[in-house]
Motif scaffolding. Structure first.
Motif, mmCIF file in Angstrom:
data_model
loop_
_atom_site.group_PDB
_atom_site.id
_atom_site.type_symbol
_atom_site.label_atom_id
_atom_site.label_comp_id
_atom_site.label_asym_id
_atom_site.label_seq_id
_atom_site.Cartn_x
_atom_site.Cartn_y
_atom_site.Cartn_z
ATOM 1 N N GLY A 1 -28.664 -2.531 20.294
ATOM 2 C CA GLY A 1 -29.567 -3.462 19.635
ATOM 3 C C GLY A 1 -29.077 -4.004 18.303
ATOM 4 O O GLY A 1 -29.813 -4.681 17.596
ATOM 5 N N VAL A 2 -27.836 -3.695 17.932
ATOM 6 C CA VAL A 2 -27.284 -4.215 16.676
ATOM 7 C C VAL A 2 -26.191 -5.226 17.014
ATOM 8 O O VAL A 2 -25.211 -4.899 17.683
ATOM 9 C CB VAL A 2 -26.725 -3.077 15.791
ATOM 10 N N LEU A 3 -26.411 -6.433 16.561
ATOM 11 C CA LEU A 3 -25.432 -7.493 16.789
ATOM 12 C C LEU A 3 -24.514 -7.558 15.571
ATOM 13 O O LEU A 3 -24.974 -7.713 14.445
ATOM 14 C CB LEU A 3 -26.147 -8.823 16.981
ATOM 15 N N THR A 4 -23.223 -7.399 15.801
ATOM 16 C CA THR A 4 -22.272 -7.401 14.687
ATOM 17 C C THR A 4 -21.344 -8.591 14.838
ATOM 18 O O THR A 4 -20.772 -8.810 15.900
ATOM 19 C CB THR A 4 -21.447 -6.101 14.692
ATOM 20 N N ILE A 5 -21.210 -9.357 13.776
ATOM 21 C CA ILE A 5 -20.224 -10.429 13.801
ATOM 22 C C ILE A 5 -19.127 -10.077 12.801
ATOM 23 O O ILE A 5 -19.392 -9.631 11.691
ATOM 24 C CB ILE A 5 -20.844 -11.819 13.511
ATOM 25 N N GLU A 6 -17.895 -10.244 13.242
ATOM 26 C CA GLU A 6 -16.753 -9.893 12.414
ATOM 27 C C GLU A 6 -15.691 -10.970 12.531
ATOM 28 O O GLU A 6 -15.609 -11.660 13.542
ATOM 29 C CB GLU A 6 -16.152 -8.563 12.877
ATOM 30 N N GLY A 7 -14.905 -11.101 11.520
ATOM 31 C CA GLY A 7 -13.798 -12.050 11.565
ATOM 32 C C GLY A 7 -12.657 -11.545 10.713
ATOM 33 O O GLY A 7 -12.869 -11.031 9.625
ATOM 34 N N THR A 8 -11.464 -11.660 11.254
ATOM 35 C CA THR A 8 -10.280 -11.249 10.509
ATOM 36 C C THR A 8 -9.488 -12.509 10.197
ATOM 37 O O THR A 8 -9.233 -13.312 11.093
ATOM 38 C CB THR A 8 -9.408 -10.319 11.371
ATOM 39 N N ILE A 9 -9.115 -12.688 8.956
ATOM 40 C CA ILE A 9 -8.336 -13.876 8.657
ATOM 41 C C ILE A 9 -6.945 -13.479 8.177
ATOM 42 O O ILE A 9 -6.738 -12.399 7.627
ATOM 43 C CB ILE A 9 -9.024 -14.803 7.632
ATOM 44 N N SER A 10 -6.014 -14.359 8.429
ATOM 45 C CA SER A 10 -4.651 -14.083 7.991
ATOM 46 C C SER A 10 -4.512 -14.500 6.527
ATOM 47 O O SER A 10 -5.118 -15.478 6.099
ATOM 48 C CB SER A 10 -3.650 -14.825 8.868
ATOM 49 N N GLY B 1 -10.637 -12.835 2.620
ATOM 50 C CA GLY B 1 -11.058 -11.518 3.065
ATOM 51 C C GLY B 1 -11.668 -11.618 4.438
ATOM 52 O O GLY B 1 -11.865 -12.715 4.957
ATOM 53 N N ASP B 2 -11.959 -10.473 4.994
ATOM 54 C CA ASP B 2 -12.549 -10.458 6.320
ATOM 55 C C ASP B 2 -14.054 -10.693 6.227
ATOM 56 O O ASP B 2 -14.624 -10.708 5.148
ATOM 57 C CB ASP B 2 -12.264 -9.114 6.992
ATOM 58 N N TYR B 3 -14.645 -10.859 7.377
ATOM 59 C CA TYR B 3 -16.089 -11.086 7.426
ATOM 60 C C TYR B 3 -16.746 -9.979 8.222
ATOM 61 O O TYR B 3 -16.182 -9.484 9.199
ATOM 62 C CB TYR B 3 -16.401 -12.424 8.099
ATOM 63 N N HIS B 4 -17.921 -9.616 7.781
ATOM 64 C CA HIS B 4 -18.674 -8.602 8.518
ATOM 65 C C HIS B 4 -20.158 -8.775 8.212
ATOM 66 O O HIS B 4 -20.549 -8.893 7.052
ATOM 67 C CB HIS B 4 -18.236 -7.191 8.108
ATOM 68 N N ARG B 5 -20.952 -8.776 9.235
ATOM 69 C CA ARG B 5 -22.390 -8.802 9.035
ATOM 70 C C ARG B 5 -23.061 -8.317 10.315
ATOM 71 O O ARG B 5 -22.571 -8.604 11.406
ATOM 72 C CB ARG B 5 -22.859 -10.220 8.700
ATOM 73 N N ALA B 6 -24.143 -7.604 10.168
ATOM 74 C CA ALA B 6 -24.816 -7.050 11.337
ATOM 75 C C ALA B 6 -26.301 -7.338 11.281
ATOM 76 O O ALA B 6 -26.908 -7.366 10.203
ATOM 77 C CB ALA B 6 -24.570 -5.545 11.421
ATOM 78 N N PHE B 7 -26.865 -7.577 12.440
ATOM 79 C CA PHE B 7 -28.303 -7.858 12.543
ATOM 80 C C PHE B 7 -28.899 -6.992 13.643
ATOM 81 O O PHE B 7 -28.246 -6.746 14.655
ATOM 82 C CB PHE B 7 -28.533 -9.326 12.917
#
Lengths: 134, 147
Positions: free
Chosen positions: A62-71, A88-94
């Motif tokens: 039930g936890v949606l996590t969005i992540e992104g890694t950038i070069s 930097g990277d991205y991270h957030r969860a709902f």
């Protein structure tokens, strides 16, 4: 030069859980818009620097996590003179409620914006109870 | 409008000017102006090379033809518009954190640039502009003759 940088535009991620990351990179919480239509909940997240390969969307318990890694933003033979947006990277969860159909989530990336369409689950059909005549 | 004075680097810092700058920064901070979106949008990074300067800006979710780049002397202006999603009848926002609307920002570059040789690309929401130094503005090496 670091005193000239001002991270006014970005916010660091607040919920990187209690775990630590192996990379000592900065992690940012992307700004999101979430709106609800009749059939779905649509989420748009600003994640400049990511594409469909470097973005990651997971749904667990039930936890949606969005992540992104950038070069890293490196320009050969040049030195940084002024900086406002650190990379930097991205991270957030709902947390998602039960009204979302967890098997039907669409994700796409365009121009550094992640778009998720979370379709709503079918409303449970009302059960009609027949009354017998005694 | 706040403009980065990148040419300040490399000089001895003048304490009086530093104080003035600090004061204006603090005034700006408490004036409430910083809260208006678009003031410092888009966020930029400036990379200095010997013969050129690279400006990168994070502008996610904008069509390429909606971004305007113009250069006059050593001033670079980025402007454009970010379009919001238009909600239909019966739709509503849970959260709205992203900024929308028109933006315009001017930065001062450390030297005059060759306007005809500017290269700009937009990829993954990041705009990268390479601005070569104007031929007339390049430092000239002067040979010393010995008699």
């Amino acid at each position: 030069m670091s005193d000239m940088s001002k991270d006014i535009q970005k916010q660091t991620a607040s919920t990187v859980q209690e775990t630590e990351r192996t990379r000592t990179r900065k992690v940012y919480a992307p700004k999101v818009d979430i709106y609800e239509t009749k059939e779905a909940i649509v989420m748009l997240a600003d994640m400049p620097g990511i594409d469909e390969q470097s973005a990651n969307v997971t749904l667990e318990k039930g936890v949606l996590t969005i992540e992104g890694t950038i070069s890293p933003d490196v320009h050969k033979d040049r030195t940084i003179a002024y900086s406002e947006c650190d990379w930097g990277d991205y991270h957030r969860a709902f947390t998602l409620s039960d009204e979302v159909n967890k098997d039907k989530i669409e994700a796409s990336v365009k121009n550094g914006v992640l778009r998720l369409v979370l379709h709503k689950a079918e409303p449970p059909k009302a059960k009609k109870i027949e009354i017998r005549k005694e | 409008m706040f403009e980065p004075e990148i040419w300040r680097f490399g000089r001895a810092l003048d304490p009086w000017r530093e104080m003035q700058r600090l004061q204006s920064e603090v005034n700006r901070l408490f004036s409430g102006f910083t809260q208006t979106a678009g003031q410092d949008y888009p966020p930029i990074n400036i990379w200095m090379g010997t013969d050129d300067v690279v400006v990168t800006a994070e502008i996610p979710g904008v069509d390429v033809d909606k971004i305007d780049i113009s250069v006059l002397g050593n001033r670079l202006t980025l402007s454009g518009a970010r379009e919001g999603s238009e909600l239909k009848e019966g739709e509503s926002y849970h959260r709205q954190e992203r900024n929308y609307g028109r933006f315009s920002r001017t930065v001062q570059l450390p030297f005059n640039v060759e306007a005809s040789k500017i290269d700009a690309k937009y990829d993954k929401g990041v705009l990268t502009i390479t601005l070569p130094r104007a031929e007339s503005d390049k430092p000239k090496k002067i040979n010393i003759k010995s008699e």
